[in-house]
Design an enzyme around this catalytic site. Structure first.
Site, PDB file in Angstrom:
ATOM      1  N   GLY A  22       0.857  -1.186   0.000  1.00 41.19           N
ATOM      2  CA  GLY A  22       0.000   0.000   0.000  1.00 41.19           C
ATOM      3  C   GLY A  22       0.895   1.238   0.000  1.00 41.19           C
ATOM      4  O   GLY A  22       2.110   1.159  -0.259  1.00 41.19           O
ATOM      5  N   ALA A  24       2.169   2.991   2.427  1.00 41.43           N
ATOM      6  CA  ALA A  24       3.325   2.947   3.341  1.00 41.43           C
ATOM      7  C   ALA A  24       4.465   2.147   2.712  1.00 41.43           C
ATOM      8  O   ALA A  24       5.626   2.593   2.691  1.00 41.43           O
ATOM      9  CB  ALA A  24       2.913   2.319   4.678  1.00 41.43           C
ATOM     10  N   GLU A 122     -13.116  18.385   6.235  1.00 42.83           N
ATOM     11  CA  GLU A 122     -13.723  17.117   6.656  1.00 42.83           C
ATOM     12  C   GLU A 122     -14.024  17.201   8.151  1.00 42.83           C
ATOM     13  O   GLU A 122     -13.500  18.064   8.859  1.00 42.83           O
ATOM     14  CB  GLU A 122     -12.783  15.931   6.352  1.00 42.83           C
ATOM     15  CG  GLU A 122     -12.798  15.578   4.866  1.00 42.83           C
ATOM     16  CD  GLU A 122     -11.999  14.349   4.517  1.00 42.83           C
ATOM     17  OE1 GLU A 122     -11.482  13.675   5.431  1.00 42.83           O
ATOM     18  OE2 GLU A 122     -11.872  14.065   3.321  1.00 42.83           O
ATOM     19  N   HIS A 239     -16.664   3.752   9.788  1.00 46.06           N
ATOM     20  CA  HIS A 239     -17.010   4.901   8.938  1.00 46.06           C
ATOM     21  C   HIS A 239     -18.521   5.031   8.941  1.00 46.06           C
ATOM     22  O   HIS A 239     -19.228   4.044   8.757  1.00 46.06           O
ATOM     23  CB  HIS A 239     -16.491   4.698   7.513  1.00 46.06           C
ATOM     24  CG  HIS A 239     -16.454   5.976   6.733  1.00 46.06           C
ATOM     25  ND1 HIS A 239     -17.609   6.593   6.288  1.00 46.06           N
ATOM     26  CD2 HIS A 239     -15.428   6.762   6.346  1.00 46.06           C
ATOM     27  CE1 HIS A 239     -17.281   7.713   5.659  1.00 46.06           C
ATOM     28  NE2 HIS A 239     -15.955   7.840   5.675  1.00 46.06           N
ATOM     29  N   ARG A 285     -16.271  11.574  13.660  1.00 50.62           N
ATOM     30  CA  ARG A 285     -16.719  10.374  12.954  1.00 50.62           C
ATOM     31  C   ARG A 285     -17.403   9.358  13.877  1.00 50.62           C
ATOM     32  O   ARG A 285     -18.405   8.743  13.518  1.00 50.62           O
ATOM     33  CB  ARG A 285     -15.482   9.738  12.315  1.00 50.62           C
ATOM     34  CG  ARG A 285     -15.799   8.796  11.223  1.00 50.62           C
ATOM     35  CD  ARG A 285     -14.540   8.340  10.549  1.00 50.62           C
ATOM     36  NE  ARG A 285     -14.183   9.225   9.458  1.00 50.62           N
ATOM     37  CZ  ARG A 285     -13.227   8.953   8.588  1.00 50.62           C
ATOM     38  NH1 ARG A 285     -12.517   7.855   8.693  1.00 50.62           N
ATOM     39  NH2 ARG A 285     -12.958   9.783   7.606  1.00 50.62           N
ATOM     40  N   HIS A 344     -13.751   0.499   9.185  1.00 49.50           N
ATOM     41  CA  HIS A 344     -13.032   1.260   8.158  1.00 49.50           C
ATOM     42  C   HIS A 344     -11.531   1.360   8.437  1.00 49.50           C
ATOM     43  O   HIS A 344     -10.723   1.320   7.527  1.00 49.50           O
ATOM     44  CB  HIS A 344     -13.654   2.657   8.104  1.00 49.50           C
ATOM     45  CG  HIS A 344     -13.054   3.584   7.095  1.00 49.50           C
ATOM     46  ND1 HIS A 344     -13.087   3.323   5.738  1.00 49.50           N
ATOM     47  CD2 HIS A 344     -12.411   4.773   7.240  1.00 49.50           C
ATOM     48  CE1 HIS A 344     -12.493   4.315   5.096  1.00 49.50           C
ATOM     49  NE2 HIS A 344     -12.062   5.202   5.981  1.00 49.50           N
ATOM     50  N   ARG A 379      -9.552   8.311  14.969  1.00 49.87           N
ATOM     51  CA  ARG A 379      -8.658   8.968  14.004  1.00 49.87           C
ATOM     52  C   ARG A 379      -9.346  10.155  13.346  1.00 49.87           C
ATOM     53  O   ARG A 379     -10.512  10.076  12.944  1.00 49.87           O
ATOM     54  CB  ARG A 379      -8.249   7.952  12.929  1.00 49.87           C
ATOM     55  CG  ARG A 379      -7.391   8.520  11.820  1.00 49.87           C
ATOM     56  CD  ARG A 379      -7.045   7.434  10.833  1.00 49.87           C
ATOM     57  NE  ARG A 379      -8.233   6.902  10.228  1.00 49.87           N
ATOM     58  CZ  ARG A 379      -8.710   7.286   9.047  1.00 49.87           C
ATOM     59  NH1 ARG A 379      -8.080   8.210   8.344  1.00 49.87           N
ATOM     60  NH2 ARG A 379      -9.803   6.751   8.565  1.00 49.87           N
TER      61      ARG A 379
HETATM   62  C1  SIN Z   1     -13.425   9.431   3.653  1.00 52.66           C
HETATM   63  O1  SIN Z   1     -13.147   9.908   2.559  1.00 52.66           O
HETATM   64  O2  SIN Z   1     -14.503   9.619   4.197  1.00 52.66           O
HETATM   65  C2  SIN Z   1     -12.440   8.572   4.346  1.00 52.66           C
HETATM   66  C3  SIN Z   1     -11.236   9.337   4.640  1.00 52.66           C
HETATM   67  C4  SIN Z   1     -10.483   8.699   5.759  1.00 52.66           C
HETATM   68  O3  SIN Z   1     -10.792   7.574   6.124  1.00 52.66           O
HETATM   69  O4  SIN Z   1      -9.618   9.369   6.292  1.00 52.66           O
END
Ligand code: SIN
Length: 511
Positions: A22, A24, A122, A239, A285, A344, A379
């Site tokens: 990925g 990383a 966000e 998520h 979140r 997520h 997170r």
């Molecule tokens: C998202 O786009 O909602 C996910 C982004 C994330 O997991 O940081």
């Protein structure tokens, strides 16, 4: 019974082994130049990695009006008392330079008409700071650029269609490489003076997830078996808005849609988030995920309505979401999108220091499988890709500067894989009993189910990882961030991390 394999390192064995391909793993490999390294990828490069599915972007203080201090403060606030402020600060400070590295590698981040980086808002960020690509294509674009660069780099060897199923270890506990399995089931050993686990998360252990199926906590199980410390494994992030369209994995409807004003509504068309949090759709979140879970548990379906706020622009501004909706028979320009929370991201993981070192010599960890203390109990959106590149660069700087001595003789065990039917049972149980809302009754029943599966199939990696998550979730008798206990709803005054270690269960690493 697990099978044991032995290996002898050839003289002059100096190639660094990167397990996982990925963001990383690829960024680390590129930064290691000219030091030779080998990447092990379970699929053709760029496929089967969560990074390629990331719809968000990289959060970084790239605007002159923003600052690493503010970014770090938001990270600490989101993490519900468990973020290590020094790590949050380090990542926020080094983040902008790493975004510029990605730009130099050809990643076409979105720009404003006057050529500046276009930054989005966000949830739980105090200002717009997420660098994105074509709306929701950041993961795909970043992985595309890195894959091309990796394929063109002569210091990187690539082994595709293989995964690590065991770690090699000498009699002093030093990690000396990995035991690999290819797609035909053939086993081989790969010795290396430094093994870096970059295998991603563990969403595949849950029936409802946004992660690729391969993300099943393998690294956690391997490192735990070798004696590494696993930190805070109970903290997984759900998520809030995975699409509830009967697919496994569930397609994601990115947070950025809510950042652009999309609403969460019930079947009656009414918004409900203000009943749960003053920041409504832009609440952290975990709060949004719990609100949606509560609505669904009460028998009310939940939808993400993008029609007024985004309208026809969804087709070009969020092409991944649009395509997933259309494939599921929903045109988001005329109908709201059914959503439900899904596993997520794993905030816990293999304990790593600020240079990505685990407590075992010869073993580093990077990305989602690591626990540096950057994410705490919850997170902050779009901090994960950032953490991956910042930590990968730090690991590369350390390894390029060090003369690592390979272990000579080593050995490792490989437990049998969990058969698919048993894996599906585990996934159903994890989702039902260790989900958004947890309690002792369900968690104890989950652990009994893991016991039964282990008695039948042995200590498969998926069972070891699932047990770490479930038993620490049972032990944490409080609610904090992504871990909500209906039988312990309060947050304890003192925030403590949890640690699990096979060979020394009482160990308490310095905080
Ligand atoms: C998202 O786009 O909602 C996910 C982004 C994330 O997991 O940081």
């Amino acid at each position: 019974m697990p099978e044991t394999f032995t290996a002898t390192a050839p003289a002059g064995d100096a190639r660094i082994l990167i397990v996982g391909a990925g963001l990383a793993g690829l960024f680390l490999a590129l930064r290691l130049a000219p030091r030779k390294c080998t990447i092990i990828s379970p699929a053709p490069l760029g496929q089967a990695a969560s990074s390629a599915w990331a719809q968000g972007g990289l959060a970084a203080a790239l605007d002159p009006k923003d600052s690493p201090e503010q970014h770090a403060d938001d990270t600490v606030a989101a993490g519900a008392g468990l973020v290590n402020p020094a790590i949050a600060r380090l990542i926020a400070e080094e983040g902008p330079a790493r975004v510029r590295d990605l730009i130099a590698l050809g990643v076409p981040f979105d720009r404003t008409p006057d050529g500046k980086l276009a930054l989005s808002l966000e949830a739980a960020h105090s200002r717009p700071r997420v660098a994105r690509v074509a709306g929701d294509l950041a993961g795909k674009a970043i992985m595309g650029a890195l894959t091309a660069a990796v394929r063109a780099s002569s210091h990187i060897e690539l082994i595709e269609h293989a995964k690590a199923v065991g770690l090699l270890q000498d009699t002093n506990g030093q990690i000396a490489g990995a035991i690999l399995k290819d797609r035909r089931g053939r086993i081989s050993t790969f010795t290396s003076p430094e093994t870096v686990l970059c295998t991603g998360g563990s969403g595949g252990l849950f029936r409802v997830t946004t992660n690729p199926p391969q993300a099943r906590g393998d690294a956690l199980a391997l490192a735990y078996g070798a004696g590494a410390v696993i930190a805070d494994p109970e903290f997984v992030q759900f998520h809030p808005t995975a699409m509830d369209v009967g697919l496994d994995p569930s397609p994601l409807a990115t947070e950025a849609l809510r950042g652009e004003g999309a609403n969460l509504i019930g079947a009656d068309g009414e918004s409900f988030m203000t009943r749960y949090h003053p920041k409504a759709e832009l609440a952290p979140r975990d709060e949004v995920a719990r609100a949606i879970h509560t609505e669904i548990a009460a028998g009310r379906k939940v939808y993400l309505d993008t029609r007024d706020a985004i309208g026809d622009k969804i087709k070009d501004h969020f092409p991944t979401v649009f395509a997933a909706c259309m494939a599921a028979g929903i045109d988001p320009r005329i109908a709201p999108i059914p959503v439900a929370p899904a596993m997520h991201y794993h905030m816990g993981g293999i304990l790593a220091d600020i240079w990505g070192r685990s407590i075992l010599n010869g073993l580093s960890v990077c990305g989602e499988c690591a626990s540096t203390g950057a994410h705490g109990a919850n997170r902050l959106a779009s901090n994960s890709l950032l953490e991956a590149v910042v930590m990968a660069a730090r690991i590369a700087d350390r390894l390029c500067d060090s003369d690592i001595k390979p272990a000579k003789e080593s050995a490792g065990d490989v437990p049998a894989d969990l058969p698919d039917e048993a894996l599906q049972t585990l996934r159903e149980d994890m989702a039902a009993k260790c989900g958004v809302v947890r309690d002792a009754t369900n968690l104890s029943s989950l652990i009994e189910s893991i016991d039964r599966l282990e008695a039948e199939h042995g200590p498969a990696r998926a069972l070891v990882a699932a047990r770490l998550i479930a038993s620490n979730a049972l032990a944490r008798e409080e609610s904090r961030g992504g871990h909500f206990r209906s039988d312990y709803q309060d947050t304890l005054q003192t925030a403590t991390r949890t640690y699990a270690r096979l060979h020394a269960p009482d160990l308490e690493p310095a905080k």
